[in-house]
Design a protein around this motif. Structure first.
Motif, PDB file in Angstrom:
ATOM      1  N   LEU A 155      -7.511  11.527   8.533  1.00  0.00           N
ATOM      2  CA  LEU A 155      -7.751  10.101   8.768  1.00  0.00           C
ATOM      3  C   LEU A 155      -6.849   9.575   9.893  1.00  0.00           C
ATOM      4  O   LEU A 155      -7.264   8.728  10.687  1.00  0.00           O
TER       5      LEU A 155
ATOM      6  N   LEU B  60      -2.767  -1.345  10.342  1.00  0.00           N
ATOM      7  CA  LEU B  60      -1.475  -1.945  10.686  1.00  0.00           C
ATOM      8  C   LEU B  60      -0.947  -1.362  11.994  1.00  0.00           C
ATOM      9  O   LEU B  60      -0.471  -2.085  12.875  1.00  0.00           O
TER      10      LEU B  60
ATOM     11  N   LEU C 241     -14.913   7.824   2.364  1.00  0.00           N
ATOM     12  CA  LEU C 241     -14.639   6.423   1.986  1.00  0.00           C
ATOM     13  C   LEU C 241     -15.939   5.619   1.876  1.00  0.00           C
ATOM     14  O   LEU C 241     -16.137   4.868   0.921  1.00  0.00           O
TER      15      LEU C 241
ATOM     16  N   ALA D  78       0.839  -1.207   0.000  1.00  0.00           N
ATOM     17  CA  ALA D  78       0.000   0.000   0.000  1.00  0.00           C
ATOM     18  C   ALA D  78       0.870   1.252   0.000  1.00  0.00           C
ATOM     19  O   ALA D  78       0.593   2.217  -0.730  1.00  0.00           O
TER      20      ALA D  78
ATOM     21  N   TRP E 174      -8.480  10.037  -4.680  1.00  0.00           N
ATOM     22  CA  TRP E 174      -8.417  10.422  -3.262  1.00  0.00           C
ATOM     23  C   TRP E 174      -8.853   9.237  -2.398  1.00  0.00           C
ATOM     24  O   TRP E 174      -8.232   8.950  -1.375  1.00  0.00           O
ATOM     25  N   ALA E 175      -9.948   8.586  -2.836  1.00  0.00           N
ATOM     26  CA  ALA E 175     -10.477   7.460  -2.049  1.00  0.00           C
ATOM     27  C   ALA E 175      -9.444   6.324  -1.986  1.00  0.00           C
ATOM     28  O   ALA E 175      -9.307   5.666  -0.957  1.00  0.00           O
ATOM     29  N   MET E 176      -8.725   6.134  -3.109  1.00  0.00           N
ATOM     30  CA  MET E 176      -7.698   5.084  -3.144  1.00  0.00           C
ATOM     31  C   MET E 176      -6.592   5.404  -2.135  1.00  0.00           C
ATOM     32  O   MET E 176      -6.133   4.532  -1.395  1.00  0.00           O
ATOM     33  N   LEU E 177      -6.191   6.681  -2.115  1.00  0.00           N
ATOM     34  CA  LEU E 177      -5.157   7.104  -1.158  1.00  0.00           C
ATOM     35  C   LEU E 177      -5.661   6.906   0.273  1.00  0.00           C
ATOM     36  O   LEU E 177      -4.932   6.395   1.139  1.00  0.00           O
ATOM     37  N   LEU E 178      -6.934   7.290   0.495  1.00  0.00           N
ATOM     38  CA  LEU E 178      -7.501   7.145   1.842  1.00  0.00           C
ATOM     39  C   LEU E 178      -7.615   5.670   2.248  1.00  0.00           C
ATOM     40  O   LEU E 178      -7.383   5.326   3.408  1.00  0.00           O
ATOM     41  N   ALA E 179      -7.947   4.809   1.275  1.00  0.00           N
ATOM     42  CA  ALA E 179      -8.038   3.379   1.578  1.00  0.00           C
ATOM     43  C   ALA E 179      -6.659   2.838   1.979  1.00  0.00           C
ATOM     44  O   ALA E 179      -6.546   2.048   2.925  1.00  0.00           O
ATOM     45  N   ALA E 180      -5.613   3.292   1.269  1.00  0.00           N
ATOM     46  CA  ALA E 180      -4.246   2.858   1.611  1.00  0.00           C
ATOM     47  C   ALA E 180      -3.859   3.377   2.990  1.00  0.00           C
ATOM     48  O   ALA E 180      -3.240   2.660   3.789  1.00  0.00           O
ATOM     49  N   MET E 181      -4.248   4.628   3.274  1.00  0.00           N
ATOM     50  CA  MET E 181      -3.957   5.194   4.602  1.00  0.00           C
ATOM     51  C   MET E 181      -4.716   4.421   5.684  1.00  0.00           C
ATOM     52  O   MET E 181      -4.186   4.206   6.784  1.00  0.00           O
ATOM     53  N   ALA E 182      -5.957   4.026   5.357  1.00  0.00           N
ATOM     54  CA  ALA E 182      -6.761   3.261   6.325  1.00  0.00           C
ATOM     55  C   ALA E 182      -6.102   1.909   6.600  1.00  0.00           C
ATOM     56  O   ALA E 182      -6.105   1.428   7.741  1.00  0.00           O
ATOM     57  N   LEU E 183      -5.514   1.313   5.551  1.00  0.00           N
ATOM     58  CA  LEU E 183      -4.808   0.038   5.732  1.00  0.00           C
ATOM     59  C   LEU E 183      -3.602   0.224   6.659  1.00  0.00           C
ATOM     60  O   LEU E 183      -3.366  -0.589   7.562  1.00  0.00           O
ATOM     61  N   LEU E 184      -2.902   1.318   6.429  1.00  0.00           N
ATOM     62  CA  LEU E 184      -1.737   1.636   7.276  1.00  0.00           C
ATOM     63  C   LEU E 184      -2.177   1.868   8.725  1.00  0.00           C
ATOM     64  O   LEU E 184      -1.509   1.454   9.672  1.00  0.00           O
ATOM     65  N   LEU E 185      -3.328   2.527   8.852  1.00  0.00           N
ATOM     66  CA  LEU E 185      -3.904   2.786  10.168  1.00  0.00           C
ATOM     67  C   LEU E 185      -4.235   1.466  10.878  1.00  0.00           C
ATOM     68  O   LEU E 185      -3.970   1.312  12.082  1.00  0.00           O
TER      69      LEU E 185
ATOM     70  N   VAL F 235       0.738   3.146  -3.519  1.00  0.00           N
ATOM     71  CA  VAL F 235      -0.266   4.230  -3.452  1.00  0.00           C
ATOM     72  C   VAL F 235       0.251   5.457  -2.692  1.00  0.00           C
ATOM     73  O   VAL F 235       0.252   6.568  -3.236  1.00  0.00           O
ATOM     74  N   ILE F 236       0.696   5.265  -1.468  1.00  0.00           N
ATOM     75  CA  ILE F 236       1.036   6.430  -0.636  1.00  0.00           C
ATOM     76  C   ILE F 236       2.266   7.160  -1.168  1.00  0.00           C
ATOM     77  O   ILE F 236       2.247   8.391  -1.274  1.00  0.00           O
TER      78      ILE F 236
END
Lengths: 242, 204
Positions: free
Chosen positions: A91, B51, A110, A52, B38-49, A56-57
């Motif tokens: 977030l 983790l 989201l 990820a 943006w949603a894709m970036l937020l989804a990746a950030m949510a995954l990191l969150l 992406v990031i």
């Protein structure tokens, strides 16, 4: 630097050990299996997180920041980057219960986007194609061909098969229909036709679930065969010194 | 500052509608793609969150000395895999080593264990419940198993060539279509409930 061949051999022995421990769960839960399970969860989570960040990031947030700092940019690019950074930062407030509420609007984005994509996907990817396929349940070309060739039994069979598939579909939908007419002070009662269809639907659903179950079972059997073959190969190599 | 219900709901409805309209109105495609990015970036950030949360939970367990061996193994595996994959890339030899010799063997073995668990579950179900639906389920399963291929070197042609394809292509196909349509209708209903603000699964 460790030689590549040694790394591969160590990897194969580790894989065999992990396979044995995981398969030993068949005889019951035990602490070593739990350690392996935690190892798997940790490695899989770490791998997913790294992908990820890498895919992406970094390209959407970090590299643009470096570019902005290095060469400057237009106000539109700056605004776009600002929005991405702001949303990501909001977030991250979800990490602490005290600041979590500031992240709600971002979670709402989201959820809203996910809901819209789910509606579009369900409509265009499932509902419309399935309705289209249902309209072609009867193999009319095959029916014509069988009729012209004088194979009347075959043509009747084609029609019967189409009718059965249609009945299976309609009765399955009827099984999940829970609407009932009110009857004053008495308990609401479902329409008798829907009731009969729902009963037939339960039979078709049992058949379909058995089909799905057998699919998963065959996949599992395939995996079991592959793992046992892998263990056999490793043990043969170790014992035979190959 | 109160960022609760009205604002978050408006955000969910607004962004959801823009994405939905973007599917059907070509002029909104650019805006839709931007929001999806943006949603894709937020989804990746949510995954990191997620983790980070996993790390936090297990770190607290280690500090509390509560089943700490498992937590130590999990954190070590997560941190090492994360750092190695991130620094050397997912296609590097080190990341592939972890994936091929650690993740894949456990994953495949769990799938293999599933086969045995499912067989046992089917046998237990048959033992405890003998209603019509269950009998049909077990009967169909037996027919499909017998029709899957040769049994002890002996093929059962009626099962492999007639019954098994008939179940798959006629009986299960129609019901599967019904189930898929039901799932799609359920998904649309849930999505619409979110887009009209009836459901608010975002802490509003």
């Amino acid at each position: 630097m460790i030689p590549a061949e040694l790394l591969t051999q160590a990897g194969l022995i580790l894989a065999a050990a992990l396979t044995l421990v995981t398969l030993s769960y068949i005889f019951g839960d035990h602490p070593v299996f739990r350690i392996v399970l935690h190892l798997f969860i940790g490695a899989a989570a770490g791998y997913a997180g790294a992908i990820a960040v890498q895919d992406v990031i970094l390209p959407q947030l970090i590299f643009p920041a470096v570019e902005l700092a290095a060469s400057g940019s237009t106000s539109t690019e700056l605004l776009e980057f600002g929005i991405r950074l702001g949303l990501s930062a909001l977030l991250l407030t979800k990490l602490s219960p005290r600041t979590a509420r500031f992240g709600n609007p971002v979670t709402a984005i989201l959820v809203g986007v996910g809901a819209a994509l789910a509606i579009g996907g369900a409509l265009q990817g499932t509902l419309l194609p399935q309705i289209n396929a249902s309209a072609q349940t009867f193999d009319l070309a095959g029916f014509d061909l069988a009729l012209q060739g004088g194979y009347y039994g075959e043509s009747i069979s084609i029609i019967l098969q189409g009718m059965l598939a249609l009945l299976a579909m309609v009765s399955t939908l009827a099984y999940f229909h829970f609407g009932a007419e009110g009857r004053g002070k008495q308990a609401p009662l479902r329409n008798i036709l829907v009731d009969v269809l729902a009963w037939a639907g339960s039979i078709f659903i049992a058949i379909t679930l058995a089909t799905l179950f057998s699919g998963v079972l065959f996949s599992g059997m395939g995996a079991l065969t592959e793992r046992l073959d892998f263990l056999r190969t490793i043990i043969t190599a170790l014992v035979g010194g190959g | 500052m109160n960022l609760r219900a009205p604002f978050s709901t408006a955000v969910a409805i607004g962004f959801g509608l823009l994405v939905l309209l973007g599917i059907f109105i070509p002029d909104l495609a650019d805006l839709r793609n931007r929001i999806l990015n943006w949603a894709m970036l937020l989804a990746a950030m949510a995954l990191l969150l997620g983790l980070l949360n996993l790390f936090q939970v297990h770190y607290q367990r280690i500090r509390a000395n509560e089943r700490s061996v498992y937590s130590i193994v999990l954190i070590l595996a997560m941190v090492v895999t994360f750092i190695v994959t991130l620094l050397q890339g997912s296609d590097s030899a080190a990341a592939e080593w972890i994936f091929n010799y650690l993740v894949v063997p456990i994953e495949t073995s769990l799938m293999a264990v599933l086969a045995i668990s499912l067989t046992l579950a089917a046998a237990r179900t048959f033992q405890h419940r003998t209603d019509l639906m269950n009998l049909v389920f077990i009967g169909t399963l037996l027919v499909l198993l017998l029709g899957a291929g040769p049994l002890f070197g002996m093929e059962l042609p009626y099962f492999t060539r007639v019954l098994s394809p008939y179940i798959n292509n006629v009986l299960a196909l129609g019901a599967m279509r019904g189930l898929l349509m039901g799932v799609a209708l359920g998904t649309i209903t849930t999505g619409v409930r979110i887009l009209i603000g009836a459901d608010r699964p975002y802490g509003a």
